[in-house]
Design an enzyme around this catalytic site. Sequence first.
Site, PDB file in Angstrom:
ATOM      1  N   ASN A  10       0.876  -1.180   0.000  1.00 31.58           N
ATOM      2  CA  ASN A  10       0.000   0.000   0.000  1.00 31.58           C
ATOM      3  C   ASN A  10       0.910   1.225   0.000  1.00 31.58           C
ATOM      4  O   ASN A  10       1.414   1.613   1.038  1.00 31.58           O
ATOM      5  CB  ASN A  10      -0.893  -0.019   1.252  1.00 31.58           C
ATOM      6  CG  ASN A  10      -1.692   1.274   1.399  1.00 31.58           C
ATOM      7  OD1 ASN A  10      -1.824   2.037   0.435  1.00 31.58           O
ATOM      8  ND2 ASN A  10      -2.216   1.505   2.593  1.00 31.58           N
ATOM      9  N   TRP A  11       1.092   1.784  -1.186  1.00 37.87           N
ATOM     10  CA  TRP A  11       2.029   2.913  -1.303  1.00 37.87           C
ATOM     11  C   TRP A  11       1.476   4.205  -0.722  1.00 37.87           C
ATOM     12  O   TRP A  11       2.194   5.176  -0.588  1.00 37.87           O
ATOM     13  CB  TRP A  11       2.372   3.160  -2.770  1.00 37.87           C
ATOM     14  CG  TRP A  11       3.241   2.109  -3.379  1.00 37.87           C
ATOM     15  CD1 TRP A  11       3.940   1.130  -2.726  1.00 37.87           C
ATOM     16  CD2 TRP A  11       3.527   1.946  -4.768  1.00 37.87           C
ATOM     17  NE1 TRP A  11       4.645   0.377  -3.626  1.00 37.87           N
ATOM     18  CE2 TRP A  11       4.407   0.856  -4.893  1.00 37.87           C
ATOM     19  CE3 TRP A  11       3.125   2.628  -5.928  1.00 37.87           C
ATOM     20  CZ2 TRP A  11       4.882   0.434  -6.136  1.00 37.87           C
ATOM     21  CZ3 TRP A  11       3.597   2.201  -7.155  1.00 37.87           C
ATOM     22  CH2 TRP A  11       4.465   1.113  -7.250  1.00 37.87           C
ATOM     23  N   LYS A  12       0.174   4.243  -0.462  1.00 39.00           N
ATOM     24  CA  LYS A  12      -0.475   5.489  -0.016  1.00 39.00           C
ATOM     25  C   LYS A  12      -0.165   6.595  -1.037  1.00 39.00           C
ATOM     26  O   LYS A  12      -0.099   6.306  -2.232  1.00 39.00           O
ATOM     27  CB  LYS A  12      -0.013   5.840   1.402  1.00 39.00           C
ATOM     28  CG  LYS A  12      -0.125   4.627   2.340  1.00 39.00           C
ATOM     29  CD  LYS A  12       0.093   4.918   3.777  1.00 39.00           C
ATOM     30  CE  LYS A  12      -0.093   3.629   4.570  1.00 39.00           C
ATOM     31  NZ  LYS A  12      -0.016   3.822   5.996  1.00 39.00           N
ATOM     32  N   HIS A 100      -9.632   1.758   4.638  1.00 38.25           N
ATOM     33  CA  HIS A 100      -8.337   1.940   5.311  1.00 38.25           C
ATOM     34  C   HIS A 100      -8.507   2.976   6.423  1.00 38.25           C
ATOM     35  O   HIS A 100      -9.255   3.937   6.276  1.00 38.25           O
ATOM     36  CB  HIS A 100      -7.272   2.397   4.308  1.00 38.25           C
ATOM     37  CG  HIS A 100      -5.905   2.383   4.912  1.00 38.25           C
ATOM     38  ND1 HIS A 100      -5.469   3.402   5.726  1.00 38.25           N
ATOM     39  CD2 HIS A 100      -4.911   1.461   4.877  1.00 38.25           C
ATOM     40  CE1 HIS A 100      -4.244   3.091   6.156  1.00 38.25           C
ATOM     41  NE2 HIS A 100      -3.882   1.922   5.652  1.00 38.25           N
ATOM     42  N   GLU A 102      -6.776   5.351   7.373  1.00 43.72           N
ATOM     43  CA  GLU A 102      -6.526   6.752   6.999  1.00 43.72           C
ATOM     44  C   GLU A 102      -7.745   7.353   6.298  1.00 43.72           C
ATOM     45  O   GLU A 102      -8.045   8.535   6.470  1.00 43.72           O
ATOM     46  CB  GLU A 102      -5.253   6.836   6.133  1.00 43.72           C
ATOM     47  CG  GLU A 102      -4.016   6.632   7.003  1.00 43.72           C
ATOM     48  CD  GLU A 102      -2.814   6.029   6.303  1.00 43.72           C
ATOM     49  OE1 GLU A 102      -2.770   5.993   5.063  1.00 43.72           O
ATOM     50  OE2 GLU A 102      -1.910   5.576   7.037  1.00 43.72           O
ATOM     51  N   GLU A 172      -5.578  -4.020  10.888  1.00 41.96           N
ATOM     52  CA  GLU A 172      -4.507  -3.038  11.038  1.00 41.96           C
ATOM     53  C   GLU A 172      -4.759  -2.183  12.277  1.00 41.96           C
ATOM     54  O   GLU A 172      -5.530  -1.212  12.220  1.00 41.96           O
ATOM     55  CB  GLU A 172      -4.460  -2.119   9.815  1.00 41.96           C
ATOM     56  CG  GLU A 172      -4.119  -2.833   8.536  1.00 41.96           C
ATOM     57  CD  GLU A 172      -3.531  -1.865   7.518  1.00 41.96           C
ATOM     58  OE1 GLU A 172      -2.420  -2.106   7.067  1.00 41.96           O
ATOM     59  OE2 GLU A 172      -4.191  -0.857   7.209  1.00 41.96           O
ATOM     60  N   GLY A 178       2.564   2.937  10.572  1.00 35.98           N
ATOM     61  CA  GLY A 178       3.547   3.993  10.335  1.00 35.98           C
ATOM     62  C   GLY A 178       4.284   4.435  11.580  1.00 35.98           C
ATOM     63  O   GLY A 178       4.956   5.470  11.575  1.00 35.98           O
ATOM     64  N   SER A 217       3.384  -1.488  10.412  1.00 40.31           N
ATOM     65  CA  SER A 217       4.841  -1.576  10.613  1.00 40.31           C
ATOM     66  C   SER A 217       5.402  -2.969  10.309  1.00 40.31           C
ATOM     67  O   SER A 217       6.301  -3.450  10.999  1.00 40.31           O
ATOM     68  CB  SER A 217       5.213  -1.112  12.027  1.00 40.31           C
ATOM     69  OG  SER A 217       4.862   0.255  12.204  1.00 40.31           O
ATOM     70  N   GLY A 238       2.737  -0.813   4.320  1.00 37.65           N
ATOM     71  CA  GLY A 238       2.841   0.586   3.925  1.00 37.65           C
ATOM     72  C   GLY A 238       4.290   0.962   3.677  1.00 37.65           C
ATOM     73  O   GLY A 238       4.862   0.664   2.638  1.00 37.65           O
ATOM     74  N   GLY A 239       4.899   1.594   4.688  1.00 36.87           N
ATOM     75  CA  GLY A 239       6.243   2.169   4.533  1.00 36.87           C
ATOM     76  C   GLY A 239       7.261   1.235   3.895  1.00 36.87           C
ATOM     77  O   GLY A 239       7.986   1.635   2.971  1.00 36.87           O
TER      78      GLY A 239
HETATM   79  P1  PGA Z   1       2.774   0.789   7.610  1.00 38.32           P
HETATM   80  O1  PGA Z   1       1.324   1.012   6.959  1.00 38.32           O
HETATM   81  O2  PGA Z   1       3.299  -0.531   7.085  1.00 38.32           O
HETATM   82  O3  PGA Z   1       3.588   1.948   7.108  1.00 38.32           O
HETATM   83  O4  PGA Z   1       2.611   0.777   9.075  1.00 38.32           O
HETATM   84  C1  PGA Z   1       0.411  -0.061   6.838  1.00 38.32           C
HETATM   85  C2  PGA Z   1      -0.887   0.415   6.227  1.00 38.32           C
HETATM   86  O5  PGA Z   1      -1.351   1.508   6.567  1.00 38.32           O
HETATM   87  O6  PGA Z   1      -1.487  -0.286   5.388  1.00 38.32           O
END
Ligand code: PGA
Length: 255
Positions: A10-12, A100, A102, A172, A178, A217, A238-239
């Site tokens: 998930n590159w956001k 998600h 966010e 999640e 993050g 994470s 994500g990251g």
């Molecule tokens: P993260 O994000 O791996 O950077 O914690 C995960 C996500 O929001 O899908």
Amino acid sequence: MARKPILAANWKMHKTHADALQFAQKLHYSLDRDECERADVVICGPFTSLRTLQTVIQSDKMPFELGAQNVYWEDKGAFTGEISAPMLSALDVEYVLVGHSERREIFGETDEWVRRKLDAVLAGGMTPILCVGETEAEREAGDKDAKVSRQIAAGTDGLAGDQVAGLVVAYEPIWAIGTGRTATPEDAQEMCGLIRQLLRESFGDAADGTRIQYGGSVKPGNTATLMAGADVDGCLVGGASLDPEDFAAIVRNAL
Ligand code: PGA
């Protein structure tokens, strides 16, 4: 039941379409075909990268699947700035993130909106990745199970068994996204196990087909222990998915 692992990047809001092209090529170099065949490797890029990713995946026969990060539930109309499920499926998108945290926390998406999006993804012939998870305050107040149960009920009530069996759910915990604070493997298994139990109560054996990811994470070094949980079938990353070598290591360590 053997469930195929699913690792989703998930590159956001990261990477231009040109960055996306380079990423796909590097990831392709970094993984053997055999490794990719044993898992579903999904790239959820921003909308602006999807056409580029579709083209390179098809022309170079890359063993990756395309994912989107959001969708609107109407097929078309006066909804400035939105993207519909038919627009995504026309780009061979196979997976769409819905709900998600966010989107829920920053953009105010309600359970009802999430459900409409999930239905639109299914109607478009794609697979929703339904994201659920509690905040730190909810966990500390002892409300994590209630929060996740409510999100699962809102996201799945009334679905047919085969739809549930084909669904992907991403657990999640918001405090782990993050932050570098990964849930322990025990926490991840406990919550993924709870999700499967909830699905089993409503949909019986269909719950055995549902793939449940952990996200928050995830890194190459913690993937294998997180995936050891009996109900953890994959990761939403994500990251660490921004670097093709890290994401390749995550795929490898998940197998
Ligand atoms: P993260 O994000 O791996 O950077 O914690 C995960 C996500 O929001 O899908």
